[in-house]
Design a protein around this motif. Structure first.
Motif, PDB file in Angstrom:
ATOM      1  N   ILE A 138       3.178 -15.818 -14.112  1.00  0.00           N
ATOM      2  CA  ILE A 138       3.166 -15.362 -12.678  1.00  0.00           C
ATOM      3  C   ILE A 138       4.247 -16.127 -11.740  1.00  0.00           C
ATOM      4  CG2 ILE A 138       1.506 -15.619 -10.838  1.00  0.00           C
ATOM      5  CD1 ILE A 138      -0.727 -15.363 -12.673  1.00  0.00           C
ATOM      6  N   HIS A 139       4.291 -17.534 -12.323  1.00  0.00           N
ATOM      7  CA  HIS A 139       5.141 -18.510 -11.409  1.00  0.00           C
ATOM      8  C   HIS A 139       6.684 -18.179 -11.825  1.00  0.00           C
ATOM      9  CE1 HIS A 139       1.325 -21.510 -11.537  1.00  0.00           C
ATOM     10  NE2 HIS A 139       1.259 -20.211 -10.683  1.00  0.00           N
ATOM     11  N   LYS A 140       6.966 -17.529 -12.778  1.00  0.00           N
ATOM     12  CA  LYS A 140       8.405 -17.024 -12.968  1.00  0.00           C
ATOM     13  C   LYS A 140       8.707 -15.705 -12.409  1.00  0.00           C
ATOM     14  CE  LYS A 140       8.210 -16.981 -17.659  1.00  0.00           C
ATOM     15  NZ  LYS A 140       8.490 -16.980 -18.904  1.00  0.00           N
ATOM     16  N   GLY A 263       7.843 -21.399 -20.520  1.00  0.00           N
ATOM     17  CA  GLY A 263       8.857 -21.277 -19.447  1.00  0.00           C
ATOM     18  C   GLY A 263       8.571 -22.007 -18.142  1.00  0.00           C
ATOM     19  N   GLY A 264       7.508 -22.547 -18.075  1.00  0.00           N
ATOM     20  CA  GLY A 264       6.828 -23.207 -16.694  1.00  0.00           C
ATOM     21  C   GLY A 264       7.544 -24.810 -16.802  1.00  0.00           C
ATOM     22  N   ALA A 265       7.639 -25.232 -15.408  1.00  0.00           N
ATOM     23  CA  ALA A 265       7.672 -26.493 -15.622  1.00  0.00           C
ATOM     24  C   ALA A 265       6.823 -27.630 -16.329  1.00  0.00           C
ATOM     25  CB  ALA A 265       7.921 -26.981 -13.971  1.00  0.00           C
ATOM     26  N   VAL A 266       7.369 -28.602 -16.554  1.00  0.00           N
ATOM     27  CA  VAL A 266       6.594 -29.898 -16.938  1.00  0.00           C
ATOM     28  C   VAL A 266       5.888 -30.552 -16.121  1.00  0.00           C
ATOM     29  CG1 VAL A 266       6.780 -32.076 -18.427  1.00  0.00           C
ATOM     30  CG2 VAL A 266       8.070 -30.094 -19.113  1.00  0.00           C
ATOM     31  N   PHE A 267       4.558 -30.565 -15.830  1.00  0.00           N
ATOM     32  CA  PHE A 267       3.989 -31.098 -14.964  1.00  0.00           C
ATOM     33  C   PHE A 267       2.784 -32.530 -15.542  1.00  0.00           C
ATOM     34  CE2 PHE A 267       4.192 -27.020 -12.691  1.00  0.00           C
ATOM     35  CZ  PHE A 267       5.191 -27.431 -11.892  1.00  0.00           C
ATOM     36  N   SER A 268       2.609 -33.480 -14.820  1.00  0.00           N
ATOM     37  CA  SER A 268       1.838 -34.406 -15.362  1.00  0.00           C
ATOM     38  C   SER A 268       0.428 -34.296 -14.683  1.00  0.00           C
ATOM     39  CB  SER A 268       2.426 -35.785 -14.700  1.00  0.00           C
ATOM     40  OG  SER A 268       2.317 -35.875 -13.383  1.00  0.00           O
TER      41      SER A 268
END
Lengths: 327, 124
Positions: A138-140, A263-268
Motif C-alpha cells: 500500500i505504502h509503495k 520493499g518498505g522502509a526499515v522502522f524501529s
C-alpha cells in the motif's frame, strides 16, 4: 424498505446480467459508519456497501466518500494487493444513494474467532508477515496515481485530535498528559505515502490460509507509513490478546521485517511506540466523537451510547504506555 | 419515594428480559444491538453501585495532588489538573500524578469494561 429491495433487485441484474435473480438480502453486522449488505441469487453473490440509508452522513472524521474508496480498492487490486473486486459504483440511476458493489470474499472479519478458533491457527502464524507485506505494498503505490485524498501527518493529527477533544470541553487529564508526551517526543516526519488509515482486525477478511482481503478504505489519506504499522498495535485492536502486540495475533518484529523485505522502509520499534501512543489517543477521541453523535441526537442507537464508555479503555492503555515510556 | 423495586432491580429486570427473552429471538444486526444493550445495563448497574465512593476517592486524591482547599467540585479540580498538565507544571515524573491518574482510570474501567485487557496490564 420496499424501495430498497426493488432497487437492489435492479442493481443485481445490472451487475450480473438479466439472468441473475436476487433472492437473498442480508444486512451484515458491524461497520457502524456504513451499511454492508450481502446480496445473493443462484450462483451469483456480491457485497453492497453504501452510506446509511443511502445518505452520506455529515461526520467530523476525514472519511473520503464511497466513490473514492472504490477507486482506491481498484488501484490496490491492480497492485496485486488482497482486496475485493469492485463490480459497480452506484450512480443516481441506481436509486440506492452513495456506495459500490464488490465481489464477496469468503472468510472471517470478526476478531474473536480469528484470534481464538483452531480453524485460523495456521492463518494466525502467517498474518504478521502478510500484514507487513500488504502495508509495504500500500505504502509503495505511486501517490501521483491516486485520486484526491486528504493529507495528514503526525503533527496534523495531534492538532486535529487535540482540537476535537478541546471542542467537547470535557476534562480528560490522561489525554492532556498523552498530548504533552506526544509533542515532546515526536519522531522526524517522513515523505507522505498512501496510508490505509484503519488497518486492523475487523477491517480484514481472514480465511484459513491467512489474509484474504483488506476492507474499509474510507479513512485512507496521504500520511506517515508508521501510522498504519502502529494502528494495528493499539491495544483495543488486540481484542483481549494483549501479549501479541500486532492485532492480538503476532509480534511487531516479524511484521516490521516482512515490511522491509517487501520493499518498505526499515522502522524501529521506538518509532512504532510513538505512533501507538497517538493511535490510542485518536481512538479515545473517536469514541468521544461517536458518543457525541448519540448525545446530539444524530444517532440514538445504543451502540453509539455504549461507545462513550470505551473512552476509559483508551485512558488505561495510555497510562500503560506512558508508564512504559518513562520506565 | 418508593424504591421497591429499586433502580438496580428495575435495570436488572430489563437486562434479564433482554438476555433471556429478546436476544434468543433475534438475529443479525438487532441481535448485535441486544448484546450491546445488555452490556450497557451491566455498566449502569456497576455505576450505580460504585459512583459515590469512586467520586469521593477521586476528589480526595485531587485535593492532595493539587494542594487546593475544600469545597471545589470534582469537575473544577479536573479542569485545574488539565491546565497544570498542559502548562507543564505537572509532568509524568511529578510526584503522585501517574499514581492518581492510574487509580482513577482503573476505577473507571472497572465500571465501564471490567474485562478489558488493559486493566490486567495496569494492575500487574
Amino acid at each position: 424498505m420496499q424501495d430498497f429491495e426493488a432497487a437492489a433487485h435492479r442493481l443485481f441484474s445490472k451487475v450480473f446480467g438479466a439472468e441473475a435473480d436476487l433472492s437473498d438480502i442480508n444486512r451484515l453486522s458491524g461497520g457502524a459508519s456504513q451499511e454492508t449488505w450481502a446480496l445473493s441469487g443462484g450462483h451469483f453473490e456480491a457485497i453492497l456497501r453504501r452510506a446509511p440509508g443511502g445518505v452520506r452522513p455529515t461526520r467530523p472524521s476525514a472519511a473520503i466518500g464511497l466513490a473514492t474508496e472504490a477507486a482506491l480498492i481498484r488501484i490496490a487490486g491492480k497492485e496485486s494487493l488482497p482486496v475485493a473486486k469492485i463490480l459497480h459504483v452506484l450512480t443516481p440511476k441506481d436509486e440506492l444513494g452513495e456506495g459500490f458493489v464488490m465481489s464477496r470474499v469468503h472468510g472471517e472479519t470478526i476478531a474473536r474467532p480469528i484470534l481464538r478458533d483452531e480453524t485460523f491457527a495456521a492463518a494466525r502464524l502467517k498474518l504478521p508477515g502478510e500484514c507487513g507485506a500488504a502495508l509495504a505494498g500500500i505504502h509503495k503505490i505511486a501517490t501521483n496515481t491516486l485520486p484526491d485524498l486528504p493529507s495528514s501527518n503526525g503533527s496534523d493529527q495531534i492538532a486535529q485530535y487535540e482540537d476535537i477533544y478541546r471542542g467537547f470541553d470535557i476534562p480528560h487529564p490522561v489525554f492532556e498528559l498523552a498530548l504533552t508526551w506526544l509533542k515532546a517526543n515526536q519522531p522526524a516526519p517522513i515523505d507522505p505515502v498512501l496510508v490505509h488509515g484503519d488497518f486492523r482486525l475487523g477491517n480484514l477478511i481472514v480465511d484459513e490460509q491467512g489474509l484474504a482481503a483488506i476492507l474499509d478504505w474510507e479513512l485512507a489519506h496521504l500520511g506517515d507509513p508508521r501510522e498504519d504499522l502502529a494502528w494495528i498495535c493499539v491495544n483495543s485492536w488486540r481484542f483481549g490478546v494483549t501479549e501479541n502486540r500486532v492485532g492480538g495475533f503476532g509480534q511487531l518484529e516479524p511484521m516490521l521485517q516482512a515490511y522491509a523485505d517487501a520493499g518498505g522502509a526499515v522502522f524501529s520499534t521506538q518509532e512504532i511506540d510513538w505512533w501507538e501512543m497517538l493511535g490510542t489517543l485518536k481512538w479515545g477521541v473517536m469514541c468521544m466523537i461517536m458518543y457525541e453523535a448519540f448525545r446530539s441526537g444524530a444517532d440514538p442507537s445504543v451502540e453509539r451510547a455504549a461507545i462513550g464508555r470505551r473512552v476509559s479503555e483508551t485512558e488505561i492503555d495510555l497510562i500503560n504506555l506512558l508508564e512504559a515510556a518513562n520506565a | 419515594m418508593h424504591d421497591q423495586p429499586s433502580l438496580a432491580e428495575l435495570l436488572q429486570a430489563v437486562k434479564h428480559f433482554i438476555d433471556e427473552t429478546a436476544s434468543p429471538n433475534l438475529s443479525g444486526h438487532p441481535a448485535f444491538h441486544a448484546r450491546v444493550a445488555s452490556n450497557v445495563l451491566a455498566t449502569a448497574l456497576r455505576d450505580l453501585e460504585v459512583r459515590t465512593a469512586n467520586e469521593s476517592a477521586e476528589a480526595a486524591s485531587l485535593k492532595t495532588l493539587l494542594a487546593v482547599s475544600d469545597g471545589r467540585s470534582l469537575d473544577d479540580m479536573n479542569r485545574e489538573l488539565c491546565k497544570r498538565i498542559q502548562s507543564g507544571d505537572l509532568t509524568a515524573t511529578s510526584h503522585g500524578l501517574i499514581a492518581h491518574l492510574k487509580a482513577t482510570t482503573i476505577a473507571q474501567v472497572k465500571t465501564d469494561q471490567p474485562r478489558y485487557s488493559g486493566l490486567k496490564t495496569a494492575e500487574s
